[in-house]
Design an enzyme around this catalytic site. Sequence first.
Site, PDB file in Angstrom:
ATOM      1  N   SER A 125      45.299   8.950 -38.931  1.00  0.00           N
ATOM      2  CA  SER A 125      44.244   8.101 -38.382  1.00  0.00           C
ATOM      3  C   SER A 125      43.089   8.969 -37.928  1.00  0.00           C
ATOM      4  CB  SER A 125      44.776   7.317 -37.174  1.00  0.00           C
ATOM      5  OG  SER A 125      44.905   8.178 -36.042  1.00  0.00           O
ATOM      6  N   ASP A 126      41.920   8.378 -37.818  1.00  0.00           N
ATOM      7  CA  ASP A 126      40.838   9.057 -37.113  1.00  0.00           C
ATOM      8  C   ASP A 126      41.180   9.024 -35.619  1.00  0.00           C
ATOM      9  OD1 ASP A 126      38.459  10.349 -36.567  1.00  0.00           O
ATOM     10  OD2 ASP A 126      37.246   9.032 -37.821  1.00  0.00           O
ATOM     11  N   ALA A 127      40.368   9.655 -34.802  1.00  0.00           N
ATOM     12  CA  ALA A 127      40.647   9.770 -33.368  1.00  0.00           C
ATOM     13  C   ALA A 127      40.843   8.389 -32.741  1.00  0.00           C
ATOM     14  CB  ALA A 127      39.510  10.509 -32.679  1.00  0.00           C
TER      15      ALA A 127
ATOM     16  N   ALA B   9      42.146   8.026 -42.226  1.00  0.00           N
ATOM     17  CA  ALA B   9      41.822   6.596 -42.199  1.00  0.00           C
ATOM     18  C   ALA B   9      40.871   6.316 -41.046  1.00  0.00           C
ATOM     19  CB  ALA B   9      43.093   5.770 -42.043  1.00  0.00           C
TER      20      ALA B   9
END
Length: 560
Positions: free
Chosen positions: A279-281, A233
């Site tokens: 999640s993305d970073a 995401a």
Amino acid sequence: MDLKKKPFCLNDADIKWVETTLENMTTEEKIGALFCPIGYSTDPEYLDMMLGFHIGGLFFRDGVGQEMRKTFAYAQSHSRIPLLIPSNLEAGGDGAATDGTPYGKQMACAAAGDKKYAYRLGKVSCTEAAALGINWAFAPVVDIDKNDHSPITNVRTYGDDPKTVYTYAKEYMKAATECGVAVSIKHFPGDGVDERDQHLLTSVNSLSMEEWDKTYGMVFGKLIEDGALTVMAGHIAMPAYQEYYNPQTKGSVIPASLSKELLYNLLREKLGFNGLIISDATPMVGFTAAMAREKSVPLAIESGCDMFLFNKDLAEDYRFMMEGYKNGILSEKRLLEANRRILALKAALKLHEKKAAGTLVPTEDSLCLLQDKQHVQWARELADESITLVKDTQKLLPIDSGRYPKVLLEIMGDFPSNERVINQVKNELEKKNFQVFVYEKENFEVGVDNVTSFKEKYDLAIYIGNVENASNKTTNRLNWYTFWGQGNNVPWFANEIPVLFISLANPYHLLDVPMIKTYINCYSNNEYVIEAVVEKITGNSAFKGKNPIDPFCGRKELTY
């Protein structure tokens, strides 16, 4: 949540392991399992510190293969529950190890015009990664390159055609599955529309629901049907669906990583995704600027993410997650759902069985797969098939040292790879008997040429565009150096001597150099590409690549 259905497809024994493991986990372990931090040191004491938080996964950027394999072996042997070990496997085995095979970017596969190149990308990347103990690919990128100003998508994508993006991503996923590596299709709900970078703000996918369904929705939906195990995401808002599912949020810019409407209503319900969402970073500004971190950390899980990627500070984020659980931001239901999916992914990869057998990380003998001869041959073939002659309206090519003996060579970009790139280009040209002069910045000691002196010095100018994709960039356009507004860095001399531009990265540089009449896109800057493009410009090899995007940026004048 039915763990027997796609994408996990677990059997009764696998499900029993998931449920038994979950039942025996403490609250501290359940909270820790949500985290997939990035490692900054391979020192055992440092690894012990991270493992002390009961993390569910561990990410390292590419290092020397032997050191990475040893690090993952240590981490797995000191973790009660097997770890997910992801890597950015977007362009080859060099995403996992510095001594892995640099196969080529995704856009090179599209330019080569055959889905087999995307399969090979997955095979090279995941075979070499698995040899180190990596079991999760943060790839393929399924963004669609709709905006030629985007500094973060372009060559990382399969281009601007949704059907190509899906077809090639499916081939990558097929190869990854054969290697026992999970994919993470990214970056939901889709990057490449906005010209801004989610590392620096919450970017926006501004498509209507109808447009999104036909493009990004089609790509994500079909890959979900094909069994993609995980979705990443992004910190990317999508107002159309956000407001459709929750009209009260109209006017808000909410990243998908914090949006229940996008993760649950759209991804889970509409697209039917039953796998793991990561999640993305989370140090990206697209996430950090959305709200206070004390709230966003637990809310990311409550909103639908199952794992939390990277940290501002692991100890602090762990505390925020635990406090959010205790004060009700993160519900017991979501904590259990997220942990169940994390364990289900591990079971789908048979990590529990491998741990019992002591084979979570292959033996050191597996390192022979790095730079495998077949992989190198495939990389050479991709380079040969993908390099694209965009235009040569001045009829310059092929060049030879008899007609153009003295060459001014300039590199555009400011990246660690510059020295390697310019040295190889120079060496390859000198093998062809060209006399090569590498551009030096003008100053009070190195004077500025006038037209006469410039034409006496050089017969041909070659620009090497090495403006790589990199995070935290507002643009990857060309930037020029001038001394008091003058100098040979800017192609003022395009009507004085022939000029050739070779882009090894961003395929849209023609926008900034319309005066240059011979332009080539290579999509990657590895050694095989550099070798191949010199062979092509000197007439020893034909150009075979096709444009996977519009290199003219919709501007007719650039075609001349």
